[in-house]
Write an enzyme that holds these catalytic residues in place. Structure first.
Site, PDB file in Angstrom:
ATOM      1  N   HIS A   9       0.833  -1.215   0.000  1.00  0.00           N
ATOM      2  CA  HIS A   9       0.000   0.000   0.000  1.00  0.00           C
ATOM      3  C   HIS A   9       0.871   1.271   0.000  1.00  0.00           C
ATOM      4  O   HIS A   9       0.934   1.952  -1.006  1.00  0.00           O
ATOM      5  CB  HIS A   9      -1.028   0.033   1.146  1.00  0.00           C
ATOM      6  N   ASP A  38      -4.807  -8.209  -3.710  1.00  0.00           N
ATOM      7  CA  ASP A  38      -5.142  -8.039  -2.301  1.00  0.00           C
ATOM      8  C   ASP A  38      -6.476  -8.664  -1.894  1.00  0.00           C
ATOM      9  O   ASP A  38      -6.562  -9.846  -1.616  1.00  0.00           O
ATOM     10  CB  ASP A  38      -5.097  -6.531  -1.988  1.00  0.00           C
TER      11      ASP A  38
HETATM   12 ZN   LIG Z   1      -3.409  -6.990   2.660  1.00  0.00          ZN
END
Ligand SMILES: [Zn+2]
Length: 434
Positions: free
Chosen positions: A261, A312
């Site tokens: 991220h 993800d």
């Molecule tokens: Zn994750």
């Protein structure tokens, strides 16, 4: 020995037409040459062939949440994810992950980094085999024909200075030694690797971070970093610095680290990531779906940070969509065009991703590299009339026709060797929601 004759192939960042790839018994590329016609002993691979794609960040079981928690906040979404986790056991985890890894293979992913923290029984008691859940993932990857880096995740606390909540007890080991002992017992397999992960600066006490990094040294180490502003605020309050600065202080930032991220970063954080040689994994569709924000990926790229791609939570499993979203979001953010050219986007999906998952000889079409191939249609309704070198920027996962992992054909003519994958997904997911 097997041979693949590709109508066109992505070699060294450029297109080469009519290419014969020879694969040895070990599943690596033994020779590459241009031959005008497909020889009778070779498998013809139509379309444009890339090195296989790496999905650098996955939680396979989140696929069961697709379309089910669409309007709530991030933290409410997390509660729903905990409820789902509580319903899984090794058998259903194997069934679900097999279907999800097969969906990934159909989309062109040849390797996945599974960020695995669902270790124990509900309540936290270990299974008789303490790695029953991790070994289920390995079984799933084998069945689906995909390469796996199992990022066994250390999870020790419920938040900064917080006890574990009841649903989180399944995720946690008693301490770093307990985690390391369990991880050492994980079963390997020929197309698998064991890596390590720190769940986040929230879920592991500060003093444990360097121990985890030391235990995982020599292999890939991953961490969720600054996905939400709340993590930055809490870390600042507890430690007087940003999560990235904390990782630097604790000796966790290194070229073995992939920060997942990395959205809410200050200029100093970007400089720290850059100087350490760490990789950043962007998960563009997940970050958009969860309303996380748009990461400073253009600036990270400008400062020579390697970027990779993860799907993800799997609202979408589509490598092309991820690189398209990565590029388009950065255009909106920077108000400039072509932040990442197609070659850089493909590098994120291939060689950068393979390296971040510990497969240093993957993600390239060259002699000695892993024979992992992903081929897409040249003439679909989306890609027809588009120059070969630009097709990836408009393609979709449904354009993927052929997928080869270590010389083994896993997807042919758009069909996975396991058969009808939608049926496998339905059979795995519907019972979980009973
Ligand atoms: Zn994750």
């Amino acid at each position: 020995m097997s041979h693949f004759w590709c109508e066109a192939a992505w070699i060294g960042g450029a297109i080469s037409e009519k290419v014969l790839i020879e694969c040895d018994e070990a599943g690596t590329i033994a020779a590459i040459e241009n031959i005008a016609v497909c020889p009778p002993f070779a498998t013809a691979v139509p379309g444009l062939t890339f090195p296989g794609f790496a999905n650098t960040h996955s939680h396979a079981f989140h696929r069961a949440l697709r379309g089910r928690v669409t309007q709530d906040s991030f933290w409410r979404w997390r509660d729903a994810m905990y409820e789902l986790a509580a319903r899984l056991d090794p058998e259903s985890y194997l069934q679900l992950a097999t279907a999800v890894f097969a969906e990934m293979a159909l989309a062109g992913f040849t390797v996945v980094g599974e960020f695995h923290y669902l270790h124990h029984q509900a309540g936290g008691r270990p299974y008789d085999d303490p790695n029953a859940m991790g070994n289920a993932l390995t079984g799933a990857a084998k069945a689906a024909g995909i390469r796996l880096t199992l990022l066994d995740t250390c999870y020790l606390q419920g938040g900064l200075g917080k006890e574990l909540s009841p649903p989180q007890r399944r995720f946690a080991d008693a301490d770093v030694d307990d985690w390391a002992r369990r991880r050492a017992l994980l079963k390997g397999y020929a197309r698998g690797q064991i890596g390590a992960a720190i769940h986040s600066v929230r879920a592991v006490p500060r003093e444990a971070m360097s121990e985890i990094a030391a235990a995982g040294r020599g292999g890939p180490l991953h961490i969720h970093l600054s996905e939400q502003p709340a993590e930055n605020q809490q870390t600042l309050a507890a430690h007087g610095m940003s999560p990235t600065a904390l990782l630097a202080k604790e000796g966790v930032l290194s070229e073995d680290l992939t920060a997942v991220h990395a959205i809410h970063l200050e200029a100093e954080d970007i400089a720290l990531l850059s100087s350490s040689g760490a990789t950043v994994c962007a998960c563009p569709t997940t970050e958009a779906d969860l309303g996380d924000g748009i990461g400073p990926f253009a600036e990270l790229h400008r400062q020579k940070v390697s970027l990779t791609i993860g799907t993800d939570q799997h609202v979408f499993i589509d490598p092309f969509l991820e690189i398209q979203r990565l590029e388009m979001d950065q255009r909106l953010l920077t108000r400039q065009r072509s932040v990442f050219n197609v070659r850089e986007q493909i590098d994120a999906l291939t060689q950068h991703g393979y390296r971040a998952l510990g497969w240093t000889n993957g993600g390239l079409l060259e002699v000695g590299a892993l024979c992992d191939l992903t081929s897409m249609k040249n003439d679909s309704v989306r890609t027809a009339g588009v120059p070969l070198a630009e097709k990836a920027s408009v393609a979709s996962a449904v354009d993927v026709e052929t997928v080869v992992v270590g010389g083994r054909v896993v997807v042919a003519s758009g069909q996975h060797v396991l058969g009808e994958i939608p049926a496998l997904l339905r059979e795995a997911i519907d019972p979980l929601w009973g």
